[in-house]
Design a protein around this motif. Structure first.
Motif, PDB file in Angstrom:
ATOM      1  N   PRO A   1       2.468  -0.975   3.645  1.00 52.84           N
ATOM      2  CA  PRO A   1       1.272  -1.512   4.126  1.00 52.84           C
ATOM      3  C   PRO A   1       0.798  -2.791   3.373  1.00 52.84           C
ATOM      4  O   PRO A   1       0.493  -3.995   3.691  1.00 52.84           O
ATOM      5  CB  PRO A   1       0.235  -0.855   4.425  1.00 52.84           C
ATOM      6  CG  PRO A   1       0.426   0.622   3.617  1.00 52.84           C
ATOM      7  CD  PRO A   1       1.784   0.393   3.479  1.00 52.84           C
ATOM      8  N   THR A   2       0.917  -2.655   1.906  1.00 54.00           N
ATOM      9  CA  THR A   2       0.586  -3.792   0.970  1.00 54.00           C
ATOM     10  C   THR A   2       1.650  -4.763   1.235  1.00 54.00           C
ATOM     11  O   THR A   2       1.267  -5.880   1.105  1.00 54.00           O
ATOM     12  CB  THR A   2       0.781  -3.194  -0.418  1.00 54.00           C
ATOM     13  OG1 THR A   2      -0.025  -2.032  -0.794  1.00 54.00           O
ATOM     14  CG2 THR A   2       0.577  -4.251  -1.351  1.00 54.00           C
ATOM     15  N   THR A   3       2.899  -4.409   1.399  1.00 53.66           N
ATOM     16  CA  THR A   3       3.885  -5.425   1.525  1.00 53.66           C
ATOM     17  C   THR A   3       3.759  -6.348   2.943  1.00 53.66           C
ATOM     18  O   THR A   3       3.455  -7.610   2.941  1.00 53.66           O
ATOM     19  CB  THR A   3       5.429  -4.870   1.734  1.00 53.66           C
ATOM     20  OG1 THR A   3       5.680  -4.283   0.503  1.00 53.66           O
ATOM     21  CG2 THR A   3       6.416  -5.888   2.150  1.00 53.66           C
ATOM     22  N   ALA A   4       3.251  -5.613   3.995  1.00 58.15           N
ATOM     23  CA  ALA A   4       2.936  -6.177   5.479  1.00 58.15           C
ATOM     24  C   ALA A   4       1.780  -7.043   5.140  1.00 58.15           C
ATOM     25  O   ALA A   4       1.803  -8.122   5.725  1.00 58.15           O
ATOM     26  CB  ALA A   4       2.596  -5.207   6.233  1.00 58.15           C
TER      27      ALA A   4
ATOM     28  N   LEU B   1       7.130  -1.592  -4.676  1.00 55.52           N
ATOM     29  CA  LEU B   1       6.545  -2.757  -4.187  1.00 55.52           C
ATOM     30  C   LEU B   1       7.398  -4.144  -4.383  1.00 55.52           C
ATOM     31  O   LEU B   1       7.520  -4.907  -3.525  1.00 55.52           O
ATOM     32  CB  LEU B   1       5.068  -3.105  -4.683  1.00 55.52           C
ATOM     33  CG  LEU B   1       4.255  -4.028  -4.208  1.00 55.52           C
ATOM     34  CD1 LEU B   1       4.019  -4.089  -2.898  1.00 55.52           C
ATOM     35  CD2 LEU B   1       2.967  -4.325  -5.434  1.00 55.52           C
ATOM     36  N   VAL B   2       7.858  -4.100  -5.575  1.00 52.61           N
ATOM     37  CA  VAL B   2       8.717  -5.066  -6.123  1.00 52.61           C
ATOM     38  C   VAL B   2       9.922  -5.374  -5.331  1.00 52.61           C
ATOM     39  O   VAL B   2      10.344  -6.239  -4.752  1.00 52.61           O
ATOM     40  CB  VAL B   2       9.015  -4.952  -7.527  1.00 52.61           C
ATOM     41  CG1 VAL B   2      10.095  -5.918  -8.103  1.00 52.61           C
ATOM     42  CG2 VAL B   2       7.802  -5.096  -8.422  1.00 52.61           C
ATOM     43  N   ALA B   3      10.555  -3.936  -4.838  1.00 55.58           N
ATOM     44  CA  ALA B   3      11.673  -3.968  -4.235  1.00 55.58           C
ATOM     45  C   ALA B   3      11.386  -4.439  -2.711  1.00 55.58           C
ATOM     46  O   ALA B   3      12.358  -5.213  -2.164  1.00 55.58           O
ATOM     47  CB  ALA B   3      12.373  -2.528  -4.036  1.00 55.58           C
TER      48      ALA B   3
ATOM     49  N   VAL C   1      -6.204  -1.230  -1.532  1.00 54.41           N
ATOM     50  CA  VAL C   1      -6.107   0.267  -1.930  1.00 54.41           C
ATOM     51  C   VAL C   1      -5.249   0.991  -0.875  1.00 54.41           C
ATOM     52  O   VAL C   1      -5.650   1.667   0.063  1.00 54.41           O
ATOM     53  CB  VAL C   1      -7.450   0.922  -1.824  1.00 54.41           C
ATOM     54  CG1 VAL C   1      -7.445   2.444  -2.388  1.00 54.41           C
ATOM     55  CG2 VAL C   1      -8.527   0.105  -2.511  1.00 54.41           C
ATOM     56  N   THR C   2      -3.874   0.618  -1.041  1.00 55.14           N
ATOM     57  CA  THR C   2      -2.844   0.947  -0.200  1.00 55.14           C
ATOM     58  C   THR C   2      -1.662   1.179  -0.771  1.00 55.14           C
ATOM     59  O   THR C   2      -1.183   0.841  -1.968  1.00 55.14           O
ATOM     60  CB  THR C   2      -2.774  -0.353   0.822  1.00 55.14           C
ATOM     61  OG1 THR C   2      -2.569  -1.526   0.323  1.00 55.14           O
ATOM     62  CG2 THR C   2      -3.439  -0.293   2.031  1.00 55.14           C
ATOM     63  N   LEU C   3      -0.626   2.197   0.131  1.00 55.88           N
ATOM     64  CA  LEU C   3       0.665   2.336  -0.620  1.00 55.88           C
ATOM     65  C   LEU C   3       1.656   1.095  -0.317  1.00 55.88           C
ATOM     66  O   LEU C   3       1.233   0.117   0.169  1.00 55.88           O
ATOM     67  CB  LEU C   3       1.372   3.407   0.044  1.00 55.88           C
ATOM     68  CG  LEU C   3       0.493   4.688  -0.295  1.00 55.88           C
ATOM     69  CD1 LEU C   3       1.354   5.958   0.153  1.00 55.88           C
ATOM     70  CD2 LEU C   3       0.199   4.817  -1.870  1.00 55.88           C
TER      71      LEU C   3
END
Length: 302
Positions: free
Chosen positions: A161-164, A189-191, A156-158
């Motif tokens: 932080p999801t990428t990290a 997120l894909v980028a 449940v993140t943007l």
């Protein structure tokens, strides 16, 4: 506003007091919008239509929070999204489910939704770990979650932080099923993640914006133009704008905020792929949720 609550509140106050805004459209975020509702546009009796947030704090019954009268939600709630995700994971036989969430209104609302949905299956989150808003310091969360060797993690993140988190989990030799909610920003997120985004599941609250068989999607694509550039955020903005235009037309030329409120409260708009409806006591315009997954080449698949 940089996703900072104080700036959202200040901007909203400026829009109403200095710019004399008749109504508001399309805010972003849970805590910022909730604060703005309770401190600014609710007390000022100025309606806001649409926010990219599914937080329960923006969906409280008007009897409990009079400021909720001025908040009209076009998208499904986080409770709707998390229930769809949990039902999917449980149907696959997964029980060891962790939650990674932002330490703010968005994250806490999502965590609550996951917890309630799991309880219906006599389950609970194996572990829940946080990241601060506007931070990518995920090391403590990764350490805590990796120790439980989860079968799935609901994030449940943007997107940053999801990428990290996804990268750090993979470095820790953890490959659970990753699931996240619509505010993550699918295209962003894909980028950010590139090929590592493949396989991440995302709940969506709008129709698939590349399927021109759906009337609403076809109308949206026609307005954007034939060059592409379609997105979930784009079609959500289109949905919000279309609901507002419908209400303004029905309000009539002699407009007032109360007349606009009355028009919004009588909304029952079928866009051909998404129906949005309100009433004097209901501000939850839609419960539409569908699950997608990021496929090869970053393509979003239904």
């Amino acid at each position: 506003d940089g996703y900072e609550t104080d700036r959202t509140v200040a901007n909203t106050k400026a829009l109403i007091d200095e710019k004399n805004s008749f109504a508001l459209l399309a805010f972003y975020g849970s805590s910022p919008t909730t604060e703005a509702m309770n401190k600014v546009f609710g007390p000022a009796k100025v309606p806001l239509l649409g926010t990219i947030s599914g937080a329960g704090t923006l969906r409280e019954p008007i009897s409990q929070n009079p400021n909720s009268r001025y908040m009209f939600n076009v998208r499904a709630s986080y409770a709707d999204e998390t229930e769809a995700i949990v039902n999917q994971l449980v149907s696959l036989g997964l029980k060891n489910i962790a939650v990674f969430y932002q330490n703010d209104g968005f994250g806490k609302s999502g965590l609550d939704g996951v917890t309630v949905a799991l309880k219906k299956h006599n389950l609970a989150p194996t572990i829940a770990a946080t990241v601060e808003r506007n931070s990518v310091d995920v090391s403590a969360a990764v350490d805590a979650i990796a120790k439980t060797k989860p079968q799935a993690v609901i994030m449940v993140t943007l997107y940053k932080p999801t990428t990290a988190f996804v990268k750090a989990m993979k470095k820790a030799n953890q490959s659970p099923m990753f699931m996240t909610l619509s505010p993550v920003g699918t295209e962003q997120l894909v980028a950010e993640l590139g090929a590592e985004a493949r396989g991440i599941g995302i709940s969506q609250v709008m129709p698939y914006p590349w399927n021109d068989v759906v009337p609403m999607v076809r109308d949206y694509q026609k307005l954007v133009g034939g060059k592409g550039g379609y997105s979930y955020y784009g079609i959500e903005g289109y949905a919000m704008a279309r609901v507002m235009v419908d209400a303004l037309r029905r309000m009539g030329k002699e407009g007032s905020r109360e007349k606009l409120m009355a028009a919004l409260e009588s909304t029952n708009l079928d866009m051909g792929g998404l129906r949005v409806g309100f009433s004097p006591t209901n501000r939850q315009g839609s419960h539409f949720v569908e699950l997608t997954v990021i496929g090869p080449g970053g393509k979003v698949l239904k």
